[in-house]
Design an enzyme around this catalytic site. Structure first.
Site, mmCIF file in Angstrom:
data_model
loop_
_atom_site.group_PDB
_atom_site.id
_atom_site.type_symbol
_atom_site.label_atom_id
_atom_site.label_comp_id
_atom_site.label_asym_id
_atom_site.label_seq_id
_atom_site.Cartn_x
_atom_site.Cartn_y
_atom_site.Cartn_z
ATOM 1 C CE LYS A 1 -10.547 -35.969 41.065
ATOM 2 N NZ LYS A 1 -10.402 -34.490 41.116
ATOM 3 N NE ARG B 1 -17.281 -28.802 37.952
ATOM 4 C CZ ARG B 1 -16.650 -29.670 38.740
ATOM 5 N NH1 ARG B 1 -16.115 -30.756 38.227
ATOM 6 N NH2 ARG B 1 -16.549 -29.444 40.029
HETATM 7 P P1 AP5 Z 1 -15.755 -34.738 43.574
HETATM 8 O O1 AP5 Z 1 -17.031 -34.725 42.888
HETATM 9 O O2 AP5 Z 1 -14.872 -35.917 43.477
HETATM 10 O O3 AP5 Z 1 -14.992 -33.412 43.184
HETATM 11 P P2 AP5 Z 1 -13.429 -33.092 42.991
HETATM 12 O O4 AP5 Z 1 -12.429 -34.104 43.279
HETATM 13 O O5 AP5 Z 1 -13.314 -31.823 43.741
HETATM 14 O O6 AP5 Z 1 -13.281 -33.038 41.492
HETATM 15 P P3 AP5 Z 1 -14.215 -32.345 40.507
HETATM 16 O O7 AP5 Z 1 -15.347 -33.223 40.106
HETATM 17 O O8 AP5 Z 1 -14.601 -30.981 41.004
HETATM 18 O O9 AP5 Z 1 -13.183 -32.102 39.316
HETATM 19 P P4 AP5 Z 1 -12.620 -33.115 38.236
HETATM 20 O O10 AP5 Z 1 -11.169 -33.354 38.504
HETATM 21 O O11 AP5 Z 1 -13.499 -34.313 38.074
HETATM 22 O O12 AP5 Z 1 -12.702 -32.169 36.971
HETATM 23 P P5 AP5 Z 1 -13.717 -32.171 35.744
HETATM 24 O O13 AP5 Z 1 -13.390 -33.296 34.811
HETATM 25 O O14 AP5 Z 1 -15.132 -32.038 36.176
HETATM 26 O O15 AP5 Z 1 -15.979 -34.488 45.148
HETATM 27 C C1 AP5 Z 1 -16.857 -33.501 45.629
HETATM 28 C C2 AP5 Z 1 -16.918 -33.562 47.149
HETATM 29 O O16 AP5 Z 1 -17.412 -34.869 47.563
HETATM 30 C C3 AP5 Z 1 -15.560 -33.428 47.868
HETATM 31 O O17 AP5 Z 1 -15.195 -32.072 48.062
HETATM 32 C C4 AP5 Z 1 -15.845 -34.161 49.189
HETATM 33 O O18 AP5 Z 1 -16.600 -33.356 50.070
HETATM 34 C C5 AP5 Z 1 -16.735 -35.324 48.744
HETATM 35 N N1 AP5 Z 1 -15.940 -36.519 48.405
HETATM 36 C C6 AP5 Z 1 -15.788 -37.100 47.195
HETATM 37 N N2 AP5 Z 1 -14.964 -38.156 47.261
HETATM 38 C C7 AP5 Z 1 -14.569 -38.263 48.555
HETATM 39 C C8 AP5 Z 1 -13.707 -39.138 49.256
HETATM 40 N N3 AP5 Z 1 -13.031 -40.131 48.639
HETATM 41 N N4 AP5 Z 1 -13.556 -38.947 50.592
HETATM 42 C C9 AP5 Z 1 -14.205 -37.972 51.236
HETATM 43 N N5 AP5 Z 1 -15.019 -37.082 50.628
HETATM 44 C C10 AP5 Z 1 -15.207 -37.224 49.301
HETATM 45 O O19 AP5 Z 1 -13.254 -30.802 35.034
HETATM 46 C C11 AP5 Z 1 -13.445 -29.546 35.671
HETATM 47 C C12 AP5 Z 1 -13.715 -28.463 34.612
HETATM 48 O O20 AP5 Z 1 -12.563 -28.325 33.778
HETATM 49 C C13 AP5 Z 1 -14.871 -28.791 33.649
HETATM 50 O O21 AP5 Z 1 -15.532 -27.605 33.354
HETATM 51 C C14 AP5 Z 1 -14.167 -29.377 32.411
HETATM 52 O O22 AP5 Z 1 -14.928 -29.148 31.231
HETATM 53 C C15 AP5 Z 1 -12.865 -28.592 32.409
HETATM 54 N N6 AP5 Z 1 -11.727 -29.390 31.879
HETATM 55 C C16 AP5 Z 1 -11.447 -30.698 32.116
HETATM 56 N N7 AP5 Z 1 -10.313 -31.068 31.492
HETATM 57 C C17 AP5 Z 1 -9.844 -29.951 30.867
HETATM 58 C C18 AP5 Z 1 -8.684 -29.667 30.049
HETATM 59 N N8 AP5 Z 1 -7.792 -30.614 29.774
HETATM 60 N N9 AP5 Z 1 -8.534 -28.408 29.585
HETATM 61 C C19 AP5 Z 1 -9.440 -27.429 29.858
HETATM 62 N N10 AP5 Z 1 -10.564 -27.627 30.614
HETATM 63 C C20 AP5 Z 1 -10.758 -28.876 31.112
#
Ligand code: AP5
Length: 205
Positions: free
Chosen positions: A13, A122
């Protein structure tokens, strides 16, 4: 355009949101980033959120909804927004309908097995937040700003597993919720980063 990016933790995302926001010239609003910024600054919201984030749980709706509501009232949201990580349960989705309902919801579909690998591998820049993966980034220095790369506290295997369980229980039901509203677009999140973005661009045309 008012957009929501849905997907499990690690679905990509944040990676895609940066590209979409730049292309559409709309603000990228990540509730996770807002909580982490508050935590860094030691605000009461940040300290409250930390207790939940460290356990892989959701921050309570009343805290999260208020933050989003205030953010959507800012001037730069007049032409739309891109929400990343919000809503995360039906209660938040209902609240968003009342605040400023989205036009489209993009769901990034990724295999569960790939998610754990993406998250535990990551590394993020401590200065600008840019995200990398250890399989392709061999040094510890941010290419964009020269900052140090670190592992997020909630990217350990134990917390990642908890986050994935919370996703299945609370966030996955939003797929059906937005399908019923006719707003959901499915995107194959298993493609390369550029491949995923190309699909999103096509879907938004
Ligand atoms: P948040 O920061 O939103 O984390 P998340 O949803 O768990 O998502 P991430 O940021 O971990 O992953 P992402 O989907 O953004 O992936 P990314 O692009 O980084 O939330 C963290 C915490 O905050 C929650 O657990 C909760 O406690 C709280 N919170 C947040 N919002 C909330 C809400 N609305 N309500 C309540 N609590 C809330 O990519 C991940 C990795 O994969 C990277 O290394 C990237 O380089 C790699 N990657 C990306 N795309 C690809 C691809 N196509 N192929 C290969 N590798 C890839």
């Amino acid at each position: 355009m008012k957009l929501v990016l849905l997907g499990a933790p690690g679905a990509g995302k944040g990676t895609q949101a940066t590209k979409i926001a730049e292309t559409l010239n709309i603000p990228h609003i990540s509730t996770g980033d807002i909580f982490r910024k508050n935590l860094k600054e030691g605000t009461p919201v940040g300290l409250k959120a930390k207790a939940y984030i460290d356990k892989g749980q959701l921050v309570p709706d009343e805290v999260t909804n208020e933050i989003v509501e205030l953010r959507l009232k800012e001037d730069d949201c007049k032409n739309g927004y891109l929400l990343d990580g919000f809503p995360r349960n039906i209660g938040q989705a209902e609240a968003l309908e009342k605040m400023d309902a989205p036009d489209k919801v993009i769901n990034l579909d990724v295999d569960l097995k790939a998610l754990a690998d993406r998250l535990t591998g990551r590394r993020v820049c401590a200065k600008c937040g840019e995200s990398y993966h250890i399989s392709t980034k061999k040094d510890n220095v941010c290419t964009r700003c020269g900052g140090e790369l670190i592992q997020r506290a909630d990217d350990t295997l134990e917390t990642v597993n908890k986050r994935l369980t919370v996703y299945e229980q609370s966030t996955a039901p939003l797929i059906e919720y937005y399908e019923k509203k006719g707003k959901l677009v499915h995107i194959d999140g298993m493609k390369s980063i550029d491949g995923v973005f190309a699909e999103i661009e096509k879907a938004l045309r």
